[in-house]
Design an enzyme around this catalytic site. Sequence first.
Site, PDB file in Angstrom:
ATOM      1  N   THR A 384      21.828  -1.459  -2.362  1.00  0.00           N
ATOM      2  CA  THR A 384      21.383  -1.911  -1.053  1.00  0.00           C
ATOM      3  C   THR A 384      22.582  -1.681  -0.159  1.00  0.00           C
ATOM      4  OG1 THR A 384      19.860  -3.472  -2.068  1.00  0.00           O
ATOM      5  CG2 THR A 384      20.613  -4.069   0.112  1.00  0.00           C
ATOM      6  N   ASP A 426      10.442  -4.819  -7.076  1.00  0.00           N
ATOM      7  CA  ASP A 426      10.882  -6.182  -6.750  1.00  0.00           C
ATOM      8  C   ASP A 426       9.739  -7.192  -6.823  1.00  0.00           C
ATOM      9  OD1 ASP A 426      13.579  -5.965  -6.566  1.00  0.00           O
ATOM     10  OD2 ASP A 426      13.686  -5.874  -4.386  1.00  0.00           O
ATOM     11  N   GLY A 477      21.402  -6.752  -5.105  1.00  0.00           N
ATOM     12  CA  GLY A 477      20.218  -7.311  -5.771  1.00  0.00           C
ATOM     13  C   GLY A 477      20.326  -8.829  -5.890  1.00  0.00           C
TER      14      GLY A 477
HETATM   15  N1  GLY Z   1      15.971  -4.687  -3.498  1.00  0.00           N
HETATM   16  C1  GLY Z   1      16.973  -5.656  -3.398  1.00  0.00           C
HETATM   17  C2  GLY Z   1      16.535  -6.867  -2.663  1.00  0.00           C
HETATM   18  O1  GLY Z   1      15.674  -6.771  -1.819  1.00  0.00           O
HETATM   19  O2  GLY Z   1      17.031  -7.923  -2.892  1.00  0.00           O
END
Ligand code: GLY
Length: 572
Positions: A384, A426, A477
Amino acid sequence: MKKILLSSTIVFISIAVTYSQTSFVGAGKAVNPFHYEIVKTKTFSKASVASAHPLASMVGAEIMKQGGNAFDAAIAVQLTLAVVYPSAGNIGGGGFLVARKTNGQTIAIDYREEAPGKASRDMYLDKNGNAITNLSLNGHLASGVPGTVAGLFETYKYAKLPFKQLIQPAIDIAEFGFVITESQAHGFNVTKESFIKNSTQTPAFVQHNKWKAGDTLIQKDLAETLKRIRDNGQKGFYEGKTAQLIVDEMQRGNGIISLNDLKNYKAKTRTALQFNYKDYKIIGMPPPSSGGVIIWQMMKMIEDKPIASYGCNSTKAVQLMVETERRAYADRAEHLGDPDFYKVPLKEITSSTYIKKRMIDYDSTQATPSKNITAGNVKEHDETTHLSVMDKEGNMVSVTTTLNGGYGCRTVVGGAGFLLNNEMDDFSVKPGVPNMYGAIGREANAIQPGKRMLSSMTPTLVLKNNKPYIVCGTPGGTTIPTSVYQTLVNMLEFNMSPADAINSPKFHHQWLPDVVRVEKDFNPTVRKELSAMGYNIVETNSWCRLEVIKLHTNKQQEIAADKRGDDSVAGF
Ligand code: GLY
């Protein structure tokens, strides 16, 4: 001829690359994509930007020099990251923005991806009901409907400059190229086979020879997509040629995103979470991100403890913080999801009485086994990116945005030149049952058409005596909230500088699995003492890339970018 110089000290790394360029038009003379430096920490008096790539930070600073505010800069930085940081910067993903205007207005924008209309609860299960996790991770079916471009236009309501001015640097850098860093060359080389497998047309990141630092990456298709956004606004992405290219790509693979999904996508303005911690007010992102709630719970769980006297990363401080992390993450799995689809008990789980109760069984001499704490967990990936911006008026903007895994689902939209996310992973692929990584998700985060998957992204702001104080955030994450938490505690309780606060070794506990992850440079004596108290310590590679700005009372903006990547600051 290309020349690379690399010098490194604790606070300053320089990469200088010269390249015989002829055609670059550029983001103003101040930003040269063929010659740039990584700067880790500085103090500026008027405007500051920290992001995952020096060129993106420099573009943001330049936009503010041209009269833009922090919102203009945040838009330009994200668009530039989509070009210069393809592993996580994106227009094919989504994100969250938390901001505070100088007049005191707080803003939370949700541009999280959402499940396509044809998505269904069991779409990643085989006929025996077992999860086929690869489908939610790689290739066309893994992608949610992208939200970033809608988020940029929602943000644009608070900006000052013409949108064309904000997007042109990204267009130029895509069209004429930029020199890549060593870590980017490595990323392209190790992902080459996956790009080929998951894309139906050869992406710009794939070349015959191995990439090396100083090579130039040119992305003509991406430049054309950005021009359509420049010329047609949000419709330049969600309708017309770009939308058709996305749907064509879906049809060449096994994807399900439709023209209607794209046309109907909307960024949502939510109410930012706000709570007091001692003399500070902390402002965070509400669901569908779990970040703001987790930070709220963890900070409140330590508020009545004399943690400042324990010392940063001391056994006592880490033990206490691990126990708060364990409890907050147990709640995350049970209670948090997209509030438009699931009744999130926000008021209840952030109430002082409730939070106090969560720590009733806390024992400062030993670990509380996670099996004694009720609730579930969900799995996430850690690629991210975060950017922090502050302007001379005191506007603060904190943005975390993502493709989910590194380079998302590794599918580049043919003819449009950008990567799609793999954010569908997710969701809880199979609610109530552990997936292949041992993580458990629940009803709150089950797949439904149009629903937004639970996130951990934690863009955060802090006010001191109701005045701008800290802008903060990170990728990582599920580790995002704990890294932000530790950075805030380092600054608010241990009085550390932004650079020291972000660079101090981090630890992470997320309830399940019942282990404490620590970075390699984590104090060995503290590890031993925690093990003796019953903690299962596991050393792993680093996971965070924090970007922090602190405003001093003399109006100086002290800014730091994480030592762990190519992250870099810029300003004036
Ligand atoms: N894909 C990482 C998050 O949204 O936390």
